[in-house]
Motif scaffolding. Structure first.
Motif, PDB file in Angstrom:
ATOM      1  N   ARG A   1       0.829  -1.200   0.000  1.00  0.00           N
ATOM      2  CA  ARG A   1       0.000   0.000   0.000  1.00  0.00           C
ATOM      3  C   ARG A   1       0.867   1.255   0.000  1.00  0.00           C
ATOM      4  NH1 ARG A   1      -3.776  -0.307   5.007  1.00  0.00           N
ATOM      5  NH2 ARG A   1      -4.447   1.724   4.203  1.00  0.00           N
ATOM      6  N   LEU A   2       1.906   1.264   0.813  1.00  0.00           N
ATOM      7  CA  LEU A   2       2.780   2.425   0.884  1.00  0.00           C
ATOM      8  C   LEU A   2       3.548   2.610  -0.424  1.00  0.00           C
ATOM      9  CD1 LEU A   2       3.934   4.753   2.558  1.00  0.00           C
ATOM     10  CD2 LEU A   2       5.693   3.171   3.393  1.00  0.00           C
TER      11      LEU A   2
ATOM     12  N   ILE B   1      12.491  16.968  -3.133  1.00  0.00           N
ATOM     13  CA  ILE B   1      13.324  15.780  -3.300  1.00  0.00           C
ATOM     14  C   ILE B   1      13.597  15.120  -1.953  1.00  0.00           C
ATOM     15  CG2 ILE B   1      15.673  15.018  -3.886  1.00  0.00           C
ATOM     16  CD1 ILE B   1      13.933  15.271  -6.319  1.00  0.00           C
ATOM     17  N   LEU B   2      13.917  15.922  -0.955  1.00  0.00           N
ATOM     18  CA  LEU B   2      14.171  15.373   0.383  1.00  0.00           C
ATOM     19  C   LEU B   2      12.932  14.671   0.935  1.00  0.00           C
ATOM     20  CD1 LEU B   2      16.218  18.319   1.916  1.00  0.00           C
ATOM     21  CD2 LEU B   2      17.055  15.997   1.535  1.00  0.00           C
ATOM     22  N   ILE B   3      11.772  15.258   0.713  1.00  0.00           N
ATOM     23  CA  ILE B   3      10.521  14.639   1.173  1.00  0.00           C
ATOM     24  C   ILE B   3      10.336  13.283   0.514  1.00  0.00           C
ATOM     25  CG2 ILE B   3       8.008  14.803   1.069  1.00  0.00           C
ATOM     26  CD1 ILE B   3       8.416  17.898   1.296  1.00  0.00           C
ATOM     27  N   ARG B   4      10.562  13.233  -0.787  1.00  0.00           N
ATOM     28  CA  ARG B   4      10.346  11.998  -1.541  1.00  0.00           C
ATOM     29  C   ARG B   4      11.185  10.847  -0.984  1.00  0.00           C
ATOM     30  NH1 ARG B   4      13.008   7.948  -4.880  1.00  0.00           N
ATOM     31  NH2 ARG B   4      11.372   7.117  -6.247  1.00  0.00           N
ATOM     32  N   TYR B   5      12.463  11.094  -0.761  1.00  0.00           N
ATOM     33  CA  TYR B   5      13.340  10.046  -0.263  1.00  0.00           C
ATOM     34  C   TYR B   5      13.123   9.783   1.229  1.00  0.00           C
ATOM     35  CZ  TYR B   5      15.808   9.754  -4.685  1.00  0.00           C
ATOM     36  OH  TYR B   5      16.111   9.541  -6.020  1.00  0.00           O
TER      37      TYR B   5
ATOM     38  N   ARG C   1      10.234   7.319   1.879  1.00  0.00           N
ATOM     39  CA  ARG C   1      10.624   5.925   1.691  1.00  0.00           C
ATOM     40  C   ARG C   1      11.386   5.413   2.920  1.00  0.00           C
ATOM     41  NH1 ARG C   1       9.517   4.038  -3.210  1.00  0.00           N
ATOM     42  NH2 ARG C   1      10.720   2.165  -2.767  1.00  0.00           N
ATOM     43  N   GLU C   2      12.260   6.246   3.431  1.00  0.00           N
ATOM     44  CA  GLU C   2      13.015   5.858   4.626  1.00  0.00           C
ATOM     45  C   GLU C   2      12.079   5.687   5.820  1.00  0.00           C
ATOM     46  OE1 GLU C   2      16.505   7.621   7.575  1.00  0.00           O
ATOM     47  OE2 GLU C   2      16.147   8.568   5.628  1.00  0.00           O
TER      48      GLU C   2
ATOM     49  N   LEU D   1      11.181   1.391   3.339  1.00  0.00           N
ATOM     50  CA  LEU D   1      11.272   0.856   1.983  1.00  0.00           C
ATOM     51  C   LEU D   1      12.684   1.031   1.437  1.00  0.00           C
ATOM     52  CD1 LEU D   1       7.980   2.280   0.414  1.00  0.00           C
ATOM     53  CD2 LEU D   1       8.344   0.033   1.479  1.00  0.00           C
ATOM     54  N   GLN D   2      13.079   0.138   0.538  1.00  0.00           N
ATOM     55  CA  GLN D   2      14.374   0.272  -0.115  1.00  0.00           C
ATOM     56  C   GLN D   2      14.395   1.544  -0.955  1.00  0.00           C
ATOM     57  OE1 GLN D   2      15.148  -3.279  -2.403  1.00  0.00           O
ATOM     58  NE2 GLN D   2      16.138  -4.293  -0.666  1.00  0.00           N
TER      59      GLN D   2
END
Length: 372
Positions: free
Chosen positions: A4-5, A339-343, A346-347, A351-352
């Protein structure tokens, strides 16, 4: 939850359509720097600035685009930063003389410039203002530092905490033995003024106080000190995300950066909710030119002045240093935060890491294998 995430975040990646083409358009070959916004490039009133260039380099590195930069382009970026250093003071300054009067911008430019040069395998041409003679007067003794800390107004938490953190680069230049009493003064003072209920610092709206807390987090992280009252901060973050309107990209990024840095065990349903709210807020700041705006109505012309309510004024607020015209457009400050939000999302979800799908044509004119 992982599936889902992943689906939520994959959908969020669509927000970056056209973003890297926008980023490419901010580069200025003549100076080796990057402009803040499209209106900056299109106007003779502005030049590429230190912060925007460092942020662009950070995006390039974060997204694995370094190999697309030819050696002469990297040399140009190095030359850009080195040309900004004052040989006598050791600081790095933009062309606008008002920048020198804002201690936050000066401190940030120092950190950005030294960090960017290090990434590119280069160094400043002149000594840095890290010794007692070149650093601010409050670095002369722990007692002077303690007095300076207590003089900073936190009527606007965001601005006040930003000023407090401005001392970190100077402390970082000291030897560990010299730094220790200064660091003790700072951490003891910060602990004494933290709100025991919310875990936040200073005054202002909830998002302003969260933004101020995020600023202080950068101080704690730089010196590997644990952030106090994390459960209280987490509850404040959730309340803000669920109930407050995020009208600034900082209000979207700062909670996520706080959460990832705190390394808390977050319930799965909370992670999903946080991701959905965050991406929904980000979508409101996406612009037709491919970039993101810092603010919901437009790109702020002076991104380094903390938001205040209409009609409010604080004596220590600096004169605004404009980097663009403030149009409805993408800007580098918001872009680097997106960009920082996007990565970070995931962290946060465990998530990988997965790189964004970026067209091969982006930065192709800067690529080493073109021979240009």
């Amino acid at each position: 939850m992982t599936k889902r995430l992943e689906d939520i975040l994959t959908g969020g990646d669509g927000l970056f359509e056209g973003f890297f083409e926008w980023l490419e358009g901010q580069y200025d070959a003549a100076s080796g720097g990057f402009y803040y916004a499209r209106s900056s490039r299109d106007s003779d009133a502005f030049t590429p600035d230190i912060e925007s260039t460092a942020q662009a380099l950070g995006i390039i590195e974060r997204c694995g685009l370094q190999q697309r930069l030819a050696d002469d382009i990297k040399t140009g970026i190095v030359r850009f930063f080195q040309s900004k250093q004052d040989p006598r003071a050791g600081y790095f300054y933009d062309a606008d003389p008002r920048m020198r009067k804002d201690d936050v911008m000066v401190g940030r430019a120092l950190g950005y410039s030294v960090g960017a040069l290090r990434k590119l395998g280069a160094a400043p041409l002149h000594p840095l203002p890290g010794n007692r003679n070149m650093a601010p007067a409050y670095c002369r003794s722990p007692e002077a530092y303690a007095e300076w800390l207590r003089s900073i107004s936190l009527a606007n938490s965001w601005r006040g905490c930003d000023r407090l953190c401005n001392s970190a680069p100077y402390l970082n230049q000291m030897t560990p033995a010299d730094r220790k009493p200064f660091l003790c003064e700072a951490l003891s003072y910060f602990a004494s003024i933290q709100d025991p209920v919310t875990g936040l610092w200073g005054e202002g709206t909830l998002y302003v106080r969260i933004s101020g807390t995020f600023k202080l987090l950068t101080f704690y992280n730089r010196f590997q000190a644990p952030l106090p009252r994390m459960p209280e901060i987490y509850r404040s973050l959730l309340h803000a995300l669920r109930n407050e309107k995020a009208v600034d990209m900082c209000y979207i990024r700062n909670p996520i950066s706080l959460l990832t840095s705190m390394k808390l065990r977050i319930p799965e349903e909370d992670v999903l909710e946080i991701a959905e709210i965050t991406l929904r807020n980000m979508a409101r700041l996406k612009r037709a030119d491919g970039g993101f705006s810092r603010e919901i109505d437009h790109s702020p012309p002076a991104p380094n002045v903390a938001q205040v309510k209409q009609g409010e004024h604080y004596p220590d607020m600096p004169e605004a240093v404009s980097l663009g015209k403030g149009e409805v457009e993408g800007d580098m400050n918001a872009g680097t935060q997106a960009i920082l939000i996007r990565y970070s999302l995931r962290e946060l979800g465990g998530l990988q890491e997965r790189k964004l799908d970026i067209s091969d044509s982006v930065f192709s004119f800067l690529r080493a294998d073109t021979g240009i």
